[in-house]
Write a protein that holds these residues in place. Structure first.
Motif, PDB file in Angstrom:
ATOM      1  N   TYR A 112      10.068   8.536 -11.369  1.00 60.52           N
ATOM      2  CA  TYR A 112      10.366   8.657 -12.800  1.00 60.52           C
ATOM      3  C   TYR A 112      11.869   8.618 -13.100  1.00 60.52           C
ATOM      4  O   TYR A 112      12.295   9.067 -14.165  1.00 60.52           O
ATOM      5  N   ARG A 113      12.653   8.109 -12.178  1.00 58.27           N
ATOM      6  CA  ARG A 113      14.083   7.921 -12.439  1.00 58.27           C
ATOM      7  C   ARG A 113      14.314   6.533 -13.021  1.00 58.27           C
ATOM      8  O   ARG A 113      14.000   5.525 -12.396  1.00 58.27           O
ATOM      9  N   GLY A 114      14.896   6.511 -14.211  1.00 59.57           N
ATOM     10  CA  GLY A 114      15.176   5.242 -14.853  1.00 59.57           C
ATOM     11  C   GLY A 114      13.929   4.401 -15.028  1.00 59.57           C
ATOM     12  O   GLY A 114      12.897   4.877 -15.535  1.00 59.57           O
ATOM     13  N   GLN A 115      13.997   3.152 -14.626  1.00 60.61           N
ATOM     14  CA  GLN A 115      12.858   2.225 -14.762  1.00 60.61           C
ATOM     15  C   GLN A 115      12.128   2.029 -13.420  1.00 60.61           C
ATOM     16  O   GLN A 115      11.463   1.021 -13.219  1.00 60.61           O
TER      17      GLN A 115
ATOM     18  N   LYS B 110       1.293   7.006  -6.712  1.00 63.41           N
ATOM     19  CA  LYS B 110       0.194   7.929  -7.000  1.00 63.41           C
ATOM     20  C   LYS B 110       0.563   9.373  -6.703  1.00 63.41           C
ATOM     21  O   LYS B 110       0.136  10.304  -7.381  1.00 63.41           O
ATOM     22  N   LYS B 111       1.364   9.566  -5.675  1.00 59.44           N
ATOM     23  CA  LYS B 111       1.798  10.921  -5.317  1.00 59.44           C
ATOM     24  C   LYS B 111       2.920  11.439  -6.226  1.00 59.44           C
ATOM     25  O   LYS B 111       3.331  12.591  -6.109  1.00 59.44           O
ATOM     26  N   LYS B 112       3.399  10.546  -7.104  1.00 57.00           N
ATOM     27  CA  LYS B 112       4.472  10.913  -8.038  1.00 57.00           C
ATOM     28  C   LYS B 112       5.708  11.403  -7.281  1.00 57.00           C
ATOM     29  O   LYS B 112       6.183  12.523  -7.483  1.00 57.00           O
TER      30      LYS B 112
ATOM     31  N   ALA C  72       0.824  -1.205   0.000  1.00 53.20           N
ATOM     32  CA  ALA C  72       0.000   0.000   0.000  1.00 53.20           C
ATOM     33  C   ALA C  72       0.860   1.258   0.000  1.00 53.20           C
ATOM     34  O   ALA C  72       0.532   2.252  -0.673  1.00 53.20           O
ATOM     35  N   TRP C  73       1.966   1.238   0.725  1.00 51.93           N
ATOM     36  CA  TRP C  73       2.855   2.410   0.763  1.00 51.93           C
ATOM     37  C   TRP C  73       3.451   2.691  -0.609  1.00 51.93           C
ATOM     38  O   TRP C  73       3.529   3.852  -1.044  1.00 51.93           O
ATOM     39  N   ILE C  74       3.860   1.638  -1.334  1.00 54.37           N
ATOM     40  CA  ILE C  74       4.424   1.830  -2.677  1.00 54.37           C
ATOM     41  C   ILE C  74       3.378   2.379  -3.635  1.00 54.37           C
ATOM     42  O   ILE C  74       3.650   3.295  -4.431  1.00 54.37           O
TER      43      ILE C  74
END
Length: 688
Positions: free
Chosen positions: A264-267, A257-259, A250-252
């Motif tokens: 968005y670093r690498g993959q 969702k919070k971006k 859930a934390w991940i």
């Protein structure tokens, strides 16, 4: 036709689930090798206590059978889920459910039979390795030979076949309830990531971490006061190992969702979504794997503790070649000396007395200060409870009165052991005590005012060499005084110490035991109430006390007893570890076909082959690392607590972290093998 189809599917399953097949083969070989110890005729002839080893391995086998049954059931259902579309197509082309179910059961039975046959052959080889190690540990000169016992074979077959048939029966029942639609949709159940109440669920992650931290503080600070409190904490810890993964998933999801900055670093976005999805659909399995890892860590740590005790303490427990005790202070040990002389030859011997002067000053101090007794012999105001001390606790830690020895006898014994001799003034004494007890108490002789016939004695020296103080030369301690003073004391009990000329036979201790029994105790009629001069010291966890001690015989017996603990612990730990890693490997390898398309998409949007391999490595590493790290933290805390207690009560000097560090290193070695095999197989599958 069905036979050819079953063989083709078996070959395909063996290739797709090679890690599972190899693990089952290894488990069969371990099971056969350890079961062979239970039925070994050589061990049964050597030791009357062979039943203890059989019982311990039997208990270990019981728990292993439960876990193997869980693994087989898990894998059979898992393979059914992965091949459900195939079975649905079989139904569409005209096969009925009974035929499809029978085909699947034949495939799994063939897979199981192949694993069993290969494992049995490997088990015979492993049997020889195991026996060589066991004989080396107990230091017995016996050349192992190939021994195929029908009962061992039958026990292994029953355990393995029972697990397989039970799993197939449960799977067959589930299969009969499914229709074509269910089969075609079965492998798609976990593809969608359902997100519901994730903001609330993510609170389980910090809650789990805080609980583990509180557990560590509670156990390492020594706050275990009652079994009830310990049970509550352990139950909470068990639940935490399962809810942790719900909170982490859930934390991940909430972080994505919070971006967050790292999304968005690498993959990272690809990896985080994959990892969250896998944790969410496998949280119960991951919790179970964490428990298995933890048991593996602790089993190995416990085995190492007893191994270190054997290496460090055992040789000090029996310093004399032969030692005999008699409650009769006038006994001359003539019969015992004759037997020892006939069997091994007498190089040197000493018949001596242990004395008392009707005081218990030393006992009182030890009863009220050693951690072993706690507050049992203290009043509420902290003063000694003399009434309880006179009665004793019933555990015979110390005699009723303080135990004394004459200086000449003491020096004779020291010469036999190769120690230097000592001298004493008229009002001086030497305190000979166990090094383990001295580490706890330090020099406390200024607090103890020994009196003899109205005169105060002062301590000249404290000696901590090995001196057979588990009931022979006192319990934990002996007070050495000049001969002119000892002559005025009362003989308490008598002792014989012997140095032999040659190797003693295996049955010497038994022959000495035959001279005494409950009614004729080494020349003294023994009554139940006449035990005020019996003591065994305060050793715990590993103890050995006997009227007759033959070092070679007693050492071999203790080594065998310790092997009854270390071998099953290593057995359980190794099997649990391999089973847990098998589930992790098979999960990823079986999903590689699904991941093939996803990695092809990554390739088309610009990722090179090396970048894709690095992404696969990171994906597998995170998946493998998560249950391993959680179990390592929890088991590390418990192992440190257990190691500290073990060292304190047994006198082992090994650093407490070393037990867990070695266990972790062994785990890491097996971990690397499974991880490497999974990584190579995964890369091969997505690149086909």
């Amino acid at each position: 036709m069905f036979g050819k189809l079953a063989l083709r599917n078996v070959r395909r399953s063996a290739r797709d689930y090679l890690v599972y097949v190899l693990t089952m083969t290894f488990v069969v070989s371990l099971m056969f090798a350890f079961n062979s110890i239970i039925f070994s005729k050589d061990l049964q002839k050597m030791y009357e206590m062979a039943a203890i080893m059989a019982a311990m391995i039997g208990i270990a086998t019981f728990f292993i059978v439960l876990i193997v049954a869980w693994l087989i059931n898990y894998m059979v259902r898992f393979m059914l889920e992965k091949r459900s579309r195939e079975f649905g197509i079989y139904l569409l082309i005209g096969m009925n459910k009974k035929e499809v179910s029978g085909l699947y059961m034949k495939e799994n039975l063939l897979l199981g039979v192949c694993s069993f046959v290969i494992g049995l052959g490997l088990g015979m080889l492993l049997q020889q390795v195991l026996l060589v190690v066991l004989y080396s540990v107990i230091q017995v000169e016996l050349r192992p030979h190939l021994e195929f016992n029908g009962y061992c074979f039958l026990m292994t077959v029953c355990c393995f076949a029972g697990c397989y048939l039970l799993a197939l029966f449960r799977c067959s029942r589930k299969f009969r309830k499914m229709n074509i639609h269910d089969l075609m949709r079965e492998n798609q159940k976990n593809e969608e990531l359902k997100e519901k109440n994730e903001k609330i669920k993510r609170l389980l992650l910090p809650f789990s971490i805080l609980f583990i931290f509180a557990f560590g503080v509670w156990i390492l600070s020594g706050n275990i006061q009652s079994p009830g409190g310990a049970a509550v904490f352990l139950m909470g810890l068990f639940i935490t190992m399962y809810v942790f993964y719900t909170g982490l998933s859930a934390w991940i999801i909430c972080y994505v969702k919070k971006k967050g900055n790292a999304v968005y670093r690498g993959q990272n976005l690809f990896l985080l979504r994959q990892f969250a999805s896998k944790l969410k659909t496998m949280r119960f399995t991951m919790g179970t794997l964490t428990v298995l890892f933890m048991v593996a860590f602790l089993g190995c740590s416990v085995a190492l503790m007893f191994t270190n005790w054997q290496n460090q303490v055992l040789e000090m427990k029996f310093p004399f070649d032969v030692q005999v005790n008699s409650q009769n202070p006038e006994y001359d040990f003539a019969k015992e000396l004759d037997i020892v002389g006939e069997e091994a030859g007498v190089k040197d011997s000493c018949v001596y007395r242990i004395y008392e002067n009707h005081t218990n000053t030393m006992n009182t101090w030890l009863y009220t200060h050693l951690r072993y007794f706690g507050d049992e012999y203290r009043r509420e105001d902290g003063t000694p409870d003399e009434k309880k001390i006179r009665k004793g606790s019933g555990d015979d830690a110390y005699c009723r009165y303080d135990t004394y020895m004459g200086l000449s006898d003491y020096n004779h014994l020291r010469k036999m052991l190769g120690y230097s001799t000592e001298t004493l003034g008229k009002n001086e004494y030497i305190l000979q005590m166990k090094q383990r007890v001295y580490k706890e108490t330090g020099d406390f002789t200024d607090d103890v005012k020994l009196q003899d016939r109205g005169e105060t004695l002062t301590c000249r020296k404290i000696c901590t060499e090995s001196f057979s103080q588990d009931g022979h030369n006192g319990g934990d301690y002996i007070i050495v005084v000049p001969d002119e003073r000892i002559q005025q004391m009362t003989p308490y009990y008598s002792e014989l110490a012997v140095s032999v000329k040659k190797k003693v036979p295996d049955n010497l201790q038994n022959k000495l035991d035959d001279l005494s029994d409950k009614h004729d105790y080494a020349g003294h009629t023994y009554m139940e109430e006449d035990d005020d001069n019996v003591c065994y010291g305060t050793d715990t966890i590993v103890t050995y006390a006997a009227v007759n001690l033959v070092r070679e015989n007693a050492s071999a017996e203790v080594r065998y007893m310790l092997s009854c603990i270390t071998f099953p612990c290593m057995y359980i730990g190794l099997v649990f570890l391999c089973i847990a890693l098998t589930v992790l490997s098979v999960q990823q390898l079986s999903d590689s076909a699904k991941y093939r398309f996803r990695y092809q998409v990554l390739s088309k949007i610009g990722l090179g082959r090396r970048e894709i391999q690095q992404t696969v490595f990171r994906q597998l590493f995170g998946y493998y690392l998560c249950p391993a790290i959680l179990s390592a933290v929890i088991s590390g805390i418990i192992a440190v607590y257990m190691g500290a207690g073990f060292n304190f009560y047994t006198g082992v000097s090994t650093p407490v972290l070393q037990y867990f560090a070695i266990s972790f290193a062994l785990f890491f070695g097996v971990y690397v093998v499974y991880f490497g095999a999974t990584y190579v197989g995964f890369i091969r599958n997505i690149e086909e």
